[in-house]
Design an enzyme around this catalytic site. Structure first.
Site, PDB file in Angstrom:
ATOM      1  N   ASP A 122       0.866  -1.171   0.000  1.00 49.47           N
ATOM      2  CA  ASP A 122       0.000   0.000   0.000  1.00 49.47           C
ATOM      3  C   ASP A 122       0.907   1.227   0.000  1.00 49.47           C
ATOM      4  OD1 ASP A 122      -2.113   1.705   0.168  1.00 49.47           O
ATOM      5  OD2 ASP A 122      -2.775   1.113   2.169  1.00 49.47           O
ATOM      6  N   ASP A 173      -5.467  -7.407   5.169  1.00 51.62           N
ATOM      7  CA  ASP A 173      -4.275  -7.857   4.447  1.00 51.62           C
ATOM      8  C   ASP A 173      -3.938  -9.326   4.684  1.00 51.62           C
ATOM      9  OD1 ASP A 173      -3.514  -5.444   3.122  1.00 51.62           O
ATOM     10  OD2 ASP A 173      -2.836  -4.646   5.043  1.00 51.62           O
ATOM     11  N   ASP A 176      -0.294  -4.312   6.834  1.00 52.94           N
ATOM     12  CA  ASP A 176      -0.409  -4.237   8.294  1.00 52.94           C
ATOM     13  C   ASP A 176      -1.844  -4.123   8.777  1.00 52.94           C
ATOM     14  OD1 ASP A 176      -1.011  -1.704   7.438  1.00 52.94           O
ATOM     15  OD2 ASP A 176       0.453  -0.668   8.696  1.00 52.94           O
ATOM     16  N   ASN A 232      35.673 -36.813  -5.348  1.00 52.74           N
ATOM     17  CA  ASN A 232      36.536 -37.691  -4.561  1.00 52.74           C
ATOM     18  C   ASN A 232      35.897 -39.060  -4.345  1.00 52.74           C
ATOM     19  OD1 ASN A 232      38.541 -35.811  -4.317  1.00 52.74           O
ATOM     20  ND2 ASN A 232      37.915 -35.089  -2.286  1.00 52.74           N
ATOM     21  N   ASN A 263      35.864 -37.317   5.015  1.00 52.76           N
ATOM     22  CA  ASN A 263      34.596 -36.590   4.981  1.00 52.76           C
ATOM     23  C   ASN A 263      34.474 -35.613   6.143  1.00 52.76           C
ATOM     24  OD1 ASN A 263      31.963 -36.254   3.735  1.00 52.76           O
ATOM     25  ND2 ASN A 263      31.124 -37.208   5.577  1.00 52.76           N
ATOM     26  N   ASP A 304      34.506 -31.399   5.958  1.00 55.18           N
ATOM     27  CA  ASP A 304      33.307 -30.711   6.462  1.00 55.18           C
ATOM     28  C   ASP A 304      33.653 -29.453   7.257  1.00 55.18           C
ATOM     29  OD1 ASP A 304      31.288 -32.201   5.377  1.00 55.18           O
ATOM     30  OD2 ASP A 304      31.054 -33.533   7.100  1.00 55.18           O
TER      31      ASP A 304
END
Length: 841
Positions: free
Chosen positions: A328, A593, A589, A657, A682, A686
């Site tokens: 609005d 709405d 608001d 890999n 692994n 990570d």
């Protein structure tokens, strides 16, 4: 107390209070605690547990992890206990890392959400107190005002001009008046005028009510339980799910093929099974939930610093993807502080009578407090001695007018105020400057011209009408006929300072602004031009009413202003924009709405909004400023960019890999890595990825909306995975044909090259620029260097022999450095060609 009072509307307030074992002054705090323990919190579905134990266990719920733990346990009893223990320790460390990250994220998000929790006013210990909606219990006494949501099914104890919107339950368009009373037990839902129901909200008036049912026992709860209502899946959530399916398919095919091949070559079954499962762990981004949680939580904290509070974390990604923002004009483009310019009669002359009647209407209306009525009340206070309010028909977004009845000296006067067009529809006569009542047809053209003339200047124009209703004191909307048009109220709301620059910033971010307003098109166009929207295209609510959904879909992208729009049309506009391929944010608001906020990809409200709007929103602004929104969008895009980086890392070096190991196992007479070594690889790779949430983001990733594209991620994996594998096989060649490595040396060399190359290439694929032109975040740089150092030390440490490693020669270290260096250069070249091909450079 009987929780299942089936027909509570058939009881008097006194009887119900007695049966609920409460009082008209509400419950005590101790009674509330007992009832919440007995009946549970006021929620439609149980809270998702986020305690430490639940989060810790969730790190190990992956089917692959569970099978791996089972296989390790089997190995513990049948095979090599040291290997099994190492596998268990590595899995446990990985799980603890995920837990540590996710626990911090959950705590941070809970603190942010508590800032914008919906609360309701209740009587506790005889005093009024605001409490969170979920802490409402049967027997609580609510104090209700306009804009409040109804937190449970209730019986009315007091009411004053109390009108409630029940559209969510009954589909009734107009607000329903609620009063004290006793009704037959068989009264249908839409006729229970003495009751209030969860999921509805107060439009105007005030009252008190006692709560009878909460949570799933309410009428709304029964509907949601039947339909299993849940929030719509966001584009980001859908993308993550599809990404998971993609990796699951690749992992399943690869693991079955590798296991079958190893068994075919008569290798030990348990070792082959553990090897295949370890590969599956390497391919599966088990840290994805933790990485996403940390990324989103960090994004939410960053946005909170910009005065943007995130209620639903997944909406952050959509927030960054917005390319259309609907809003609005009042309070966003304009200051939102309405001022009364003048009150004039039908001929354009200043009129004290118009101003006085407008004042009577505004001072006695009981709807949600709004800037227009505030402006009228404060402009010129009048002496109302002798006046008494008798009744009210509150404003609604269909009639677009509000009527009240006042009495003075036994004369009942009905006064209506609202949108000029809608007020005129209720009038058959008009009062001229001489005070005479004439047929409105005689002044129709003059009224129209004056309305357009004033509107063209950017003023908002309301109409005022009245009529003497004699002895009638109670009115409905059906009484709004044959009224006398009195004149105009002229109001203005100037544009905000700096709004033109803010709109330019939105455009620079690739976001087009569309104004959706109930104001007439002339005012909307004038205001839009003042804020820099030149020659805007517009359609009106009347035009939309005549359009089919298909016609609206075809036009919606080309329109900047939607004027004279009804609430249900807002939702149609949002859905049409989404159908046209846009990611739509809607900022609202008001009471009207809620449906549009639900329909948008990202519903945005403000902290000062009515409860029903805040409840429907995904994101709440602490200030109603587009500039705040701009900063929030930038933060959302940074979060999205960093989440994508993890996807790229998981599908490039890691995938390459693991694919290389799978391939090597087919032609080697021994396993290229032991299961414990694969899991360690692994785990180490990570670590840098876990800091990705803190990584810096190139400005070009922030300047344009980014969309989730699973095809793009798949192509990235197909492109960069094989590049990684090529250099893996070069490493195999060096180890086998130059250094003539035995199994232990092969595995050690391959472990070093695998971890170091995967860690270094992260710095390449994290940016679309040449890697040396994009500075990584401090924590990413530190963890990358740390992992490289730790990886080098492993073969020479006491843990090395336990893990099956042995020290390597200086020749291999030199050759490996060359391989990694060339890999980085080739990855950089391939990256450049890849992004050029998809037109992103």
């Amino acid at each position: 107390m009987d929780r299942n009072l089936r027909s509570f509307w058939s009881l008097s307030p006194e009887e119900l209070i007695q049966q609920l074992r409460t009082t008209s002054q509400g419950l005590t705090e101790d009674e509330v605690k007992q009832r919440l323990n007995r009946y549970g919190f006021n929620l439609l579905k149980p809270k998702k547990r986020s305690d430490a134990l639940t989060l810790l266990l969730s790190q190990f719920k992956s089917p692959i992890i569970i099978i791996l733990l089972f296989a390790a346990g089997l190995s513990l009893s049948l095979h090599d206990p040291s290997d099994a223990l190492i596998i268990l320790v590595i899995v446990l460390i990985s799980g603890l890392l995920g837990f540590w990250q996710e626990r911090g994220a959950v705590d941070a998000v809970n603190k942010l959400i508590s800032l914008v929790r919906n609360k309701t006013l209740v009587l506790r210990n005889g005093y009024s107190k605001e409490v969170p909606v979920e802490e409402i219990a049967p027997g609580d006494v609510l104090i209700l005002n306009s804009g409040d949501i109804i937190p449970g099914d209730c019986l009315i104890l007091e009411s004053k001009d109390l009108f409630v919107d029940e559209a969510t339950l009954t589909g009734e368009t107009y607000p329903v008046e609620k009063t004290i009373g006793v009704l037959p037990g068989e009264t249908p839902l839409h006729q229970r005028t003495n009751s209030l129901f969860m999921g509805t909200h107060v439009v105007s008036g005030s009252g008190r009510a006692v709560v009878v049912r909460t949570g799933k026992d309410t009428e709304f709860g029964k509907v949601s339980e039947r339909l299993k209502l849940r929030p719509l899946e966001t584009e980001f959530e859908r993308g993550v799910r599809r990404f998971g399916y993609l990796l699951m398919e690749v992992t399943l095919v690869l693991v079955i093929a590798i296991f079958a091949t190893n068994v075919y070559f008569k290798r030990p079954v348990l070792e082959s099974f553990l090897f295949a499962l370890a590969l599956a762990v390497g391919l599966t981004p088990q840290l994805l939930p933790a990485i996403i949680s940390v990324n989103l939580a960090r994004g939410a904290k960053g946005m909170a610093l910009k005065k943007v509070i995130v209620k639903r974390l997944a909406s952050i990604e959509n927030f960054g993807s917005i390319n259309v923002l609907c809003s609005d004009k009042t309070g966003t483009l304009t200051k939102g502080v309405v001022q009364l310019h003048s009150a004039i009669d039908v001929h354009g002359r200043e009129s004290e009578k118009v101003l006085f009647y407008a004042y009577l209407n505004s001072i006695y209306e009981t709807g949600f407090r709004n800037p227009i009525d505030e402006a009228i009340r404060t402009h010129h206070p009048f002496d109302l001695t002798g006046y008494e309010k008798r009744d009210e028909v509150p404003y609604d977004f269909i009639r677009k007018r509000l009527s009240i009845v006042v009495c003075k000296e036994k004369r009942n006067l009905m006064i209506t105020k609202g949108a000029c067009k809608n007020v005129l529809e209720s009038c058959s006569t008009a009062e001229n400057c001489e005070g005479k009542i004439v047929d409105i047809a005689l002044l129709q053209e003059e009224i129209r011209q004056r309305f357009e003339e004033i509107s063209h200047q950017g003023f908002r124009v309301l109409g005022i009408a009245y009529k003497d209703i004699g002895p009638i004191s109670h009115i409905t909307k059906d009484h709004e006929i044959d009224m006398i048009f009195l004149g105009f109220l002229i109001l203005f709301d100037p544009p905000k300072a700096g709004i033109i620059e803010t709109i330019h910033q939105l455009n620079h971010l690739g976001i087009s602004l569309k104004i959706i307003t109930g104001d007439n098109s002339l005012v909307a166009i004038n205001v839009s031009q003042q804020v820099g929207l030149t020659n805007p295209h517009f359609v009106t609510g009347g035009d939309i009413h005549e359009m089919s959904d298909e016609a609206l879909f075809r036009r919606v992208n080309d329109v900047e202003i939607f004027a004279e729009v009804e609430p249900n049309q807002k939702e149609r506009i949002i859905l049409a924009l989404k159908k046209a391929g846009n990611v739509v944010g809607y900022m609202g608001d008001g009471i009207n709405d809620a449906s549009a906020l639900h329909a948008a990809d990202v519903g945005i409200s403000v902290d000062s909004a009515v409860d029903v709007a805040k409840e429907a929103a995904d994101i709440v602004l602490l200030e109603k400023e587009l500039a705040v929104l701009v900063e929030g969008v930038r933060e959302g895009r940074r979060t999205f960019a960093n989440t994508l980086k993890y996807m790229f890392m998981a599908t490039s070096a890691n995938f390459g890999n693991m694919f290389s190991m799978a391939g090597a196992s087919l032609f080697l007479t021994f396993l290229p890595m032991l299961p414990k070594q694969i899991l360690l690889t692994n785990l180490l790779t990570d670590f840098p990825e876990m800091t990705i949430a803190t990584d810096s983001v190139d400005h070009e990733m922030v300047e344009k909306p980014q969309r989730w594209d699973i095809k793009f991620i798949r192509n990235f994996m197909i492109t960069f995975g094989p590049v990684s594998s090529v250099f893996d096989f070069i490493t195999f060649g060096v180890l086998l044909f130059i250094l003539h490595a035995k199994p232990e040396m092969f595995r050690t060399g391959w472990f070093l090259e695998s971890v170091i190359s995967a860690s270094v290439v992260v710095l390449v694929i994290r940016t679309r620029r040449p890697f040396f032109k994009s500075r990584p975040g401090r924590y990413l740089t530190m963890t990358t260097l740390l992992i490289i150092g730790v990886t080098f030390l492993f073969p020479y440490s006491p843990l090395g022999s336990l893990l099956g490693f042995q020290p390597l020669s200086g020749m291999f270290i030199l050759l490996m450095g060359m391989i990694v260096g060339v890999y980085v250069v080739v990855a950089e070249v391939v990256k450049r060609f890849f992004y050029r091909k998809v037109n992103l450079l």
